[in-house]
Design a protein around this motif. Structure first.
Motif, PDB file in Angstrom:
ATOM      1  N   GLU A 135       0.825  -1.212   0.000  1.00  0.00           N
ATOM      2  CA  GLU A 135       0.000   0.000   0.000  1.00  0.00           C
ATOM      3  C   GLU A 135       0.857   1.259   0.000  1.00  0.00           C
ATOM      4  O   GLU A 135       2.033   1.228   0.363  1.00  0.00           O
ATOM      5  CB  GLU A 135      -0.930   0.019   1.211  1.00  0.00           C
ATOM      6  CG  GLU A 135      -0.186   0.081   2.542  1.00  0.00           C
ATOM      7  CD  GLU A 135      -1.093  -0.080   3.761  1.00  0.00           C
ATOM      8  OE1 GLU A 135      -2.173  -0.664   3.630  1.00  0.00           O
ATOM      9  OE2 GLU A 135      -0.680   0.376   4.842  1.00  0.00           O
ATOM     10  N   TRP A 136       0.245   2.353  -0.404  1.00  0.00           N
ATOM     11  CA  TRP A 136       0.890   3.657  -0.372  1.00  0.00           C
ATOM     12  C   TRP A 136       0.788   4.239   1.022  1.00  0.00           C
ATOM     13  O   TRP A 136      -0.248   4.099   1.680  1.00  0.00           O
ATOM     14  CB  TRP A 136       0.230   4.609  -1.374  1.00  0.00           C
ATOM     15  CG  TRP A 136       0.542   4.263  -2.802  1.00  0.00           C
ATOM     16  CD1 TRP A 136      -0.211   3.488  -3.632  1.00  0.00           C
ATOM     17  CD2 TRP A 136       1.695   4.652  -3.532  1.00  0.00           C
ATOM     18  NE1 TRP A 136       0.413   3.368  -4.848  1.00  0.00           N
ATOM     19  CE2 TRP A 136       1.585   4.087  -4.818  1.00  0.00           C
ATOM     20  CE3 TRP A 136       2.811   5.426  -3.238  1.00  0.00           C
ATOM     21  CZ2 TRP A 136       2.547   4.266  -5.804  1.00  0.00           C
ATOM     22  CZ3 TRP A 136       3.769   5.618  -4.217  1.00  0.00           C
ATOM     23  CH2 TRP A 136       3.642   5.040  -5.486  1.00  0.00           C
ATOM     24  N   LYS A 137       1.853   4.882   1.462  1.00  0.00           N
ATOM     25  CA  LYS A 137       1.853   5.624   2.729  1.00  0.00           C
ATOM     26  C   LYS A 137       1.998   7.099   2.388  1.00  0.00           C
ATOM     27  O   LYS A 137       2.749   7.452   1.480  1.00  0.00           O
ATOM     28  CB  LYS A 137       3.014   5.181   3.617  1.00  0.00           C
ATOM     29  CG  LYS A 137       2.835   3.784   4.193  1.00  0.00           C
ATOM     30  CD  LYS A 137       4.022   3.364   5.012  1.00  0.00           C
ATOM     31  CE  LYS A 137       4.108   4.142   6.298  1.00  0.00           C
ATOM     32  NZ  LYS A 137       5.197   3.687   7.185  1.00  0.00           N
ATOM     33  N   GLU A 138       1.270   7.922   3.122  1.00  0.00           N
ATOM     34  CA  GLU A 138       1.305   9.358   2.856  1.00  0.00           C
ATOM     35  C   GLU A 138       1.428  10.131   4.169  1.00  0.00           C
ATOM     36  O   GLU A 138       0.811   9.763   5.164  1.00  0.00           O
ATOM     37  CB  GLU A 138       0.026   9.772   2.132  1.00  0.00           C
ATOM     38  CG  GLU A 138       0.005  11.195   1.669  1.00  0.00           C
ATOM     39  CD  GLU A 138      -1.213  11.493   0.817  1.00  0.00           C
ATOM     40  OE1 GLU A 138      -2.180  12.076   1.359  1.00  0.00           O
ATOM     41  OE2 GLU A 138      -1.207  11.145  -0.387  1.00  0.00           O
ATOM     42  N   ALA A 139       2.228  11.184   4.139  1.00  0.00           N
ATOM     43  CA  ALA A 139       2.368  12.072   5.293  1.00  0.00           C
ATOM     44  C   ALA A 139       2.149  13.501   4.805  1.00  0.00           C
ATOM     45  O   ALA A 139       2.732  13.910   3.801  1.00  0.00           O
ATOM     46  CB  ALA A 139       3.749  11.934   5.915  1.00  0.00           C
ATOM     47  N   VAL A 140       1.313  14.229   5.521  1.00  0.00           N
ATOM     48  CA  VAL A 140       1.002  15.613   5.165  1.00  0.00           C
ATOM     49  C   VAL A 140       1.600  16.519   6.227  1.00  0.00           C
ATOM     50  O   VAL A 140       1.431  16.283   7.424  1.00  0.00           O
ATOM     51  CB  VAL A 140      -0.520  15.823   5.061  1.00  0.00           C
ATOM     52  CG1 VAL A 140      -0.855  17.274   4.735  1.00  0.00           C
ATOM     53  CG2 VAL A 140      -1.116  14.884   4.009  1.00  0.00           C
ATOM     54  N   GLY A 141       2.301  17.544   5.788  1.00  0.00           N
ATOM     55  CA  GLY A 141       2.954  18.442   6.727  1.00  0.00           C
ATOM     56  C   GLY A 141       2.908  19.882   6.271  1.00  0.00           C
ATOM     57  O   GLY A 141       2.265  20.230   5.279  1.00  0.00           O
ATOM     58  N   LYS A 142       3.652  20.689   7.010  1.00  0.00           N
ATOM     59  CA  LYS A 142       3.701  22.129   6.766  1.00  0.00           C
ATOM     60  C   LYS A 142       5.135  22.595   6.956  1.00  0.00           C
ATOM     61  O   LYS A 142       5.802  22.188   7.903  1.00  0.00           O
ATOM     62  CB  LYS A 142       2.783  22.832   7.765  1.00  0.00           C
ATOM     63  CG  LYS A 142       2.788  24.329   7.703  1.00  0.00           C
ATOM     64  CD  LYS A 142       1.840  24.874   8.768  1.00  0.00           C
ATOM     65  CE  LYS A 142       1.747  26.379   8.733  1.00  0.00           C
ATOM     66  NZ  LYS A 142       0.770  26.885   9.701  1.00  0.00           N
TER      67      LYS A 142
ATOM     68  N   SER B  75       7.061  20.317   9.685  1.00  0.00           N
ATOM     69  CA  SER B  75       6.406  19.537  10.728  1.00  0.00           C
ATOM     70  C   SER B  75       5.373  18.597  10.122  1.00  0.00           C
ATOM     71  O   SER B  75       4.544  19.005   9.316  1.00  0.00           O
ATOM     72  CB  SER B  75       5.713  20.460  11.731  1.00  0.00           C
ATOM     73  OG  SER B  75       5.014  19.667  12.682  1.00  0.00           O
ATOM     74  N   PHE B  76       5.468  17.353  10.523  1.00  0.00           N
ATOM     75  CA  PHE B  76       4.437  16.360  10.201  1.00  0.00           C
ATOM     76  C   PHE B  76       3.738  15.915  11.481  1.00  0.00           C
ATOM     77  O   PHE B  76       2.805  15.153  11.435  1.00  0.00           O
ATOM     78  CB  PHE B  76       5.068  15.130   9.518  1.00  0.00           C
ATOM     79  CG  PHE B  76       5.616  15.431   8.160  1.00  0.00           C
ATOM     80  CD1 PHE B  76       4.791  15.438   7.048  1.00  0.00           C
ATOM     81  CD2 PHE B  76       6.958  15.720   7.981  1.00  0.00           C
ATOM     82  CE1 PHE B  76       5.286  15.724   5.779  1.00  0.00           C
ATOM     83  CE2 PHE B  76       7.470  16.008   6.733  1.00  0.00           C
ATOM     84  CZ  PHE B  76       6.627  16.007   5.632  1.00  0.00           C
ATOM     85  N   PHE B  77       4.231  16.397  12.626  1.00  0.00           N
ATOM     86  CA  PHE B  77       3.743  15.946  13.925  1.00  0.00           C
ATOM     87  C   PHE B  77       3.464  17.132  14.832  1.00  0.00           C
ATOM     88  O   PHE B  77       4.215  17.409  15.765  1.00  0.00           O
ATOM     89  CB  PHE B  77       4.759  15.015  14.592  1.00  0.00           C
ATOM     90  CG  PHE B  77       5.287  13.951  13.672  1.00  0.00           C
ATOM     91  CD1 PHE B  77       4.491  12.889  13.301  1.00  0.00           C
ATOM     92  CD2 PHE B  77       6.568  14.030  13.149  1.00  0.00           C
ATOM     93  CE1 PHE B  77       4.968  11.910  12.438  1.00  0.00           C
ATOM     94  CE2 PHE B  77       7.049  13.063  12.299  1.00  0.00           C
ATOM     95  CZ  PHE B  77       6.245  12.001  11.940  1.00  0.00           C
ATOM     96  N   GLY B  78       2.415  17.876  14.555  1.00  0.00           N
ATOM     97  CA  GLY B  78       1.998  18.963  15.434  1.00  0.00           C
ATOM     98  C   GLY B  78       3.047  20.038  15.591  1.00  0.00           C
ATOM     99  O   GLY B  78       3.588  20.514  14.600  1.00  0.00           O
ATOM    100  N   PRO B  79       3.401  20.371  16.822  1.00  0.00           N
ATOM    101  CA  PRO B  79       4.293  21.514  17.035  1.00  0.00           C
ATOM    102  C   PRO B  79       5.778  21.187  16.878  1.00  0.00           C
ATOM    103  O   PRO B  79       6.614  22.047  17.080  1.00  0.00           O
ATOM    104  CB  PRO B  79       3.989  21.907  18.482  1.00  0.00           C
ATOM    105  CG  PRO B  79       3.654  20.613  19.141  1.00  0.00           C
ATOM    106  CD  PRO B  79       2.905  19.821  18.089  1.00  0.00           C
ATOM    107  N   PHE B  80       6.117  19.963  16.507  1.00  0.00           N
ATOM    108  CA  PHE B  80       7.519  19.557  16.422  1.00  0.00           C
ATOM    109  C   PHE B  80       8.033  19.728  15.001  1.00  0.00           C
ATOM    110  O   PHE B  80       7.472  19.174  14.063  1.00  0.00           O
ATOM    111  CB  PHE B  80       7.693  18.108  16.882  1.00  0.00           C
ATOM    112  CG  PHE B  80       7.179  17.897  18.268  1.00  0.00           C
ATOM    113  CD1 PHE B  80       7.890  18.363  19.362  1.00  0.00           C
ATOM    114  CD2 PHE B  80       5.969  17.263  18.484  1.00  0.00           C
ATOM    115  CE1 PHE B  80       7.412  18.187  20.643  1.00  0.00           C
ATOM    116  CE2 PHE B  80       5.478  17.085  19.764  1.00  0.00           C
ATOM    117  CZ  PHE B  80       6.196  17.553  20.843  1.00  0.00           C
ATOM    118  N   TYR B  81       9.099  20.512  14.856  1.00  0.00           N
ATOM    119  CA  TYR B  81       9.659  20.824  13.544  1.00  0.00           C
ATOM    120  C   TYR B  81      11.061  20.266  13.408  1.00  0.00           C
ATOM    121  O   TYR B  81      11.793  20.169  14.382  1.00  0.00           O
ATOM    122  CB  TYR B  81       9.718  22.345  13.335  1.00  0.00           C
ATOM    123  CG  TYR B  81       8.375  22.962  13.030  1.00  0.00           C
ATOM    124  CD1 TYR B  81       7.967  23.146  11.714  1.00  0.00           C
ATOM    125  CD2 TYR B  81       7.523  23.349  14.049  1.00  0.00           C
ATOM    126  CE1 TYR B  81       6.736  23.713  11.425  1.00  0.00           C
ATOM    127  CE2 TYR B  81       6.282  23.918  13.770  1.00  0.00           C
ATOM    128  CZ  TYR B  81       5.897  24.102  12.447  1.00  0.00           C
ATOM    129  OH  TYR B  81       4.678  24.649  12.167  1.00  0.00           O
TER     130      TYR B  81
END
Length: 189
Positions: A95-102, A117-123
């Motif tokens: 399967e495809w895995k996807e991560a959305v970040g900023k 960051s892909f995990f809340g406030p952690f950059y």
């Protein structure tokens, strides 16, 4: 025996929390700054950088372990941030895995130094250290030499570019023997 008042306990707790946060600021900054001695690309045009990139090579990390056909899409947002969508195929799970970040610039937007960051406030640091004049390939380093990615607009690099980028990474102290050269065989991604 003296029992502290709730206000006194709250005040002590707030002071301790403040001291802990202040003590942690250098660590947080260390997670988003480029490694010592690394020069980041400048001038940089995020509008030209936006779009799809294929991951050509990377150092191994748990969040990408075992993935092939990895690509990233960067979209400039109205607020100046960059939306990031990373996608790769996990053959073990089929399967495809996807991560959305900023991503946000850590300073001037003409300098290719961002934090992602892909995990809340952690950059984590995202620093473009090599870039084709036509924005066809790039090399990105994290907060230390244990994080490196080579990216291209196509699924392969032009002749000679691979050797040039690997030599540059080695001069910076990256263990280039550990690079994983990403396979791109799927057409459904």
């Amino acid at each position: 025996m003296h029992t502290p008042s709730p206000h006194s306990l709250r005040s002590r707790w707030h002071r301790a929390l403040l001291l802990l946060c202040l003590a942690g600021l250098p660590l947080l900054n260390a997670c988003t700054s480029p490694p010592d001695g690394v020069t980041v690309v400048s001038p940089f045009d995020v509008k030209r950088y936006a779009g799809q990139w294929f991951e050509i090579a990377r150092l191994d990390h748990s969040f990408e372990r075992g993935l092939s056909d990895v690509n990233a899409i960067y979209r400039l947002q109205a607020d100046g941030s960059v939306a990031v969508v990373n996608r790769g195929f996990d053959a073990a799970k089929g399967e495809w895995k996807e991560a959305v970040g900023k991503a946000l610039f850590t300073g001037d937007s003409n300098t290719a130094s961002l934090k992602v960051s892909f995990f809340g406030p952690f950059y984590g640091g995202y620093h473009v250290i090599a870039l084709d004049p036509d924005y066809r390939w790039a090399m990105v380093i994290g907060p230390n030499t244990g994080y490196l990615w080579i990216l291209a607009r196509d699924k392969q690099l032009p002749p000679g570019v691979r050797e040039q980028l690997v030599a540059q990474a080695a001069r910076l102290g990256v263990n280039t023997r550990e690079l994983i050269w990403v396979e791109h065989r799927r057409s459904d991604g």
